[in-house]
Design an enzyme around this catalytic site. Structure first.
Site, PDB file in Angstrom:
ATOM      1  N   LYS A  70       0.805  -1.228   0.000  1.00  0.00           N
ATOM      2  CA  LYS A  70       0.000   0.000   0.000  1.00  0.00           C
ATOM      3  C   LYS A  70       0.838   1.279   0.000  1.00  0.00           C
ATOM      4  O   LYS A  70       0.368   2.310  -0.471  1.00  0.00           O
ATOM      5  CB  LYS A  70      -0.951   0.004   1.200  1.00  0.00           C
ATOM      6  CG  LYS A  70      -2.044  -1.041   1.105  1.00  0.00           C
ATOM      7  CD  LYS A  70      -3.020  -0.928   2.274  1.00  0.00           C
ATOM      8  CE  LYS A  70      -4.082  -2.003   2.220  1.00  0.00           C
ATOM      9  NZ  LYS A  70      -5.081  -1.858   3.295  1.00  0.00           N
ATOM     10  N   GLY A 132       0.193   1.095  12.992  1.00  0.00           N
ATOM     11  CA  GLY A 132       0.602   0.693  11.643  1.00  0.00           C
ATOM     12  C   GLY A 132      -0.161   1.461  10.582  1.00  0.00           C
ATOM     13  O   GLY A 132      -0.762   2.506  10.842  1.00  0.00           O
ATOM     14  N   ALA A 134      -2.973   0.755   8.991  1.00  0.00           N
ATOM     15  CA  ALA A 134      -4.412   0.857   9.242  1.00  0.00           C
ATOM     16  C   ALA A 134      -4.695   1.906  10.304  1.00  0.00           C
ATOM     17  O   ALA A 134      -5.655   2.676  10.205  1.00  0.00           O
ATOM     18  CB  ALA A 134      -4.968  -0.495   9.674  1.00  0.00           C
ATOM     19  N   THR A 156       5.339  -0.073  20.645  1.00  0.00           N
ATOM     20  CA  THR A 156       6.550   0.703  20.377  1.00  0.00           C
ATOM     21  C   THR A 156       6.187   2.184  20.384  1.00  0.00           C
ATOM     22  O   THR A 156       5.514   2.666  19.479  1.00  0.00           O
ATOM     23  CB  THR A 156       7.146   0.312  19.002  1.00  0.00           C
ATOM     24  OG1 THR A 156       7.349  -1.102  18.959  1.00  0.00           O
ATOM     25  CG2 THR A 156       8.464   1.034  18.772  1.00  0.00           C
ATOM     26  N   GLY A 251     -14.811  -5.743  11.580  1.00  0.00           N
ATOM     27  CA  GLY A 251     -14.388  -4.944  10.439  1.00  0.00           C
ATOM     28  C   GLY A 251     -14.900  -5.368   9.075  1.00  0.00           C
ATOM     29  O   GLY A 251     -14.448  -4.828   8.061  1.00  0.00           O
TER      30      GLY A 251
END
Length: 289
Positions: A70, A132, A134, A156, A251
């Site tokens: 992507k 991330g 998304a 993180t 989702g």
């Protein structure tokens, strides 16, 4: 029946074998009477640019793009729509005169899902789990639609901080607060106050016993919990939230509507509600939901 006038669309991903997109788009073409087929493509990362340019040369009408391409695919496009450029990822390629233009229908699909389910973003306090690709689309949508505050929780911290800084710069306001996941208790505890959106892969099949937040008591803070995962249809995250009194959603409708928007972009049409419903039912059957 495939003939000399059949248009081709498809999805570029790796792996691609699990995709539900052919089910969705081929039922749309069938129901709308379009002479179109939709097929999966699995290029290697080293051949991505060749694949995109080859698809254009072969007059492929449009493409979806999924993991892990992507971001990388942007290098092969002649243009990128404004919101997709801000998000930094595209999942839909629309044929133009000299190449493909990239769109992000993921965030648009989520927005259409929220509208259908009457999930309000304006003025909301939102907790987003994960940082991330998304997560970026989700947080971008929340800020764009007027969320009061977005808490971005990630294992993180640095990754969350980088994303928060980028979004705050984009929207010229401190709308996103980056936090390490383990510090979630620093968010003010208010019962049924937050919209929670789980964007990571934690809890996805076959790891349905996993959950990103183990503290079941803290789920009482959520009035609504949305998990981008749709297999299983009831993740542990959703189960904990439901037990604490929150409304819960998976989702699959986001997947549905990102596909609807892509198909409409390719074919310059509006898919009737009854056809959209049939596409959703077909995906449910494929997943045995």
């Amino acid at each position: 029946m495939v003939d000399g006038r059949t248009r081709v669309c498809g999805i570029i991903a790796n792996p691609v074998e699990h995709t539900l997109s052919p089910v969705l788009h081929n039922i749309f073409a069938q129901e709308l009477g379009h002479n179109l087929i939709y097929v999966p493509f699995k290029p290697e990362i080293t051949g991505l640019d060749i694949a995109v340019k080859g698809a254009f040369a072969l007059h492929v009408l449009g493409l979806n793009v999924s993991v892990p391409y992507k971001q990388k695919v942007i290098e092969s496009l002649v243009a990128v729509e404004k919101d997709a450029k801000q998000i930094g990822a595209v999942n839909t390629l629309v044929r133009m005169e000299n190449g493909y233009m990239g769109y992000n229908t993921d965030y648009l699909g989520l927005w259409r899902t929220f509208q259908e389910e009457e999930i309000i973003l304006d003025g909301q306090e939102v907790i987003v789990f994960g940082a991330g690709g998304a997560s970026k689309a989700v947080a971008y949508l929340c800020c764009k639609e007027g969320a009061k505050q977005v808490y971005l929780l990630n294992r993180t911290l640095k990754k969350a901080q980088e994303l928060a800084a980028e979004l705050n710069q984009t929207f010229q306001r401190d709308c996103v607060c980056a936090m390490q996941l383990s510090d979630y208790k620093e968010i003010p505890y208010k019962e049924h106050n937050y919209l929670a959106i789980q964007t990571s892969s934690v809890g996805m099949y076959p790891n349905g016993d996993q959950v990103i937040l183990e503290d079941q008591e803290w789920y009482h803070c959520f009035h609504t919990a949305f998990d981008l995962i749709y297999t299983p249809a009831q993740t542990k995250f959703m189960q904990f939230a439901k037990a604490a009194g929150a409304k819960t959603y998976h989702g699959l409708k986001m997947l549905l509507y990102q596909g609807v928007i892509a198909y409409e972009l390719w074919n310059h049409c509006t898919i009737p509600k009854e056809v959209v419903k049939k596409g959703y039912q077909m995906m449910e059957r494929e997943l045995h939901l």
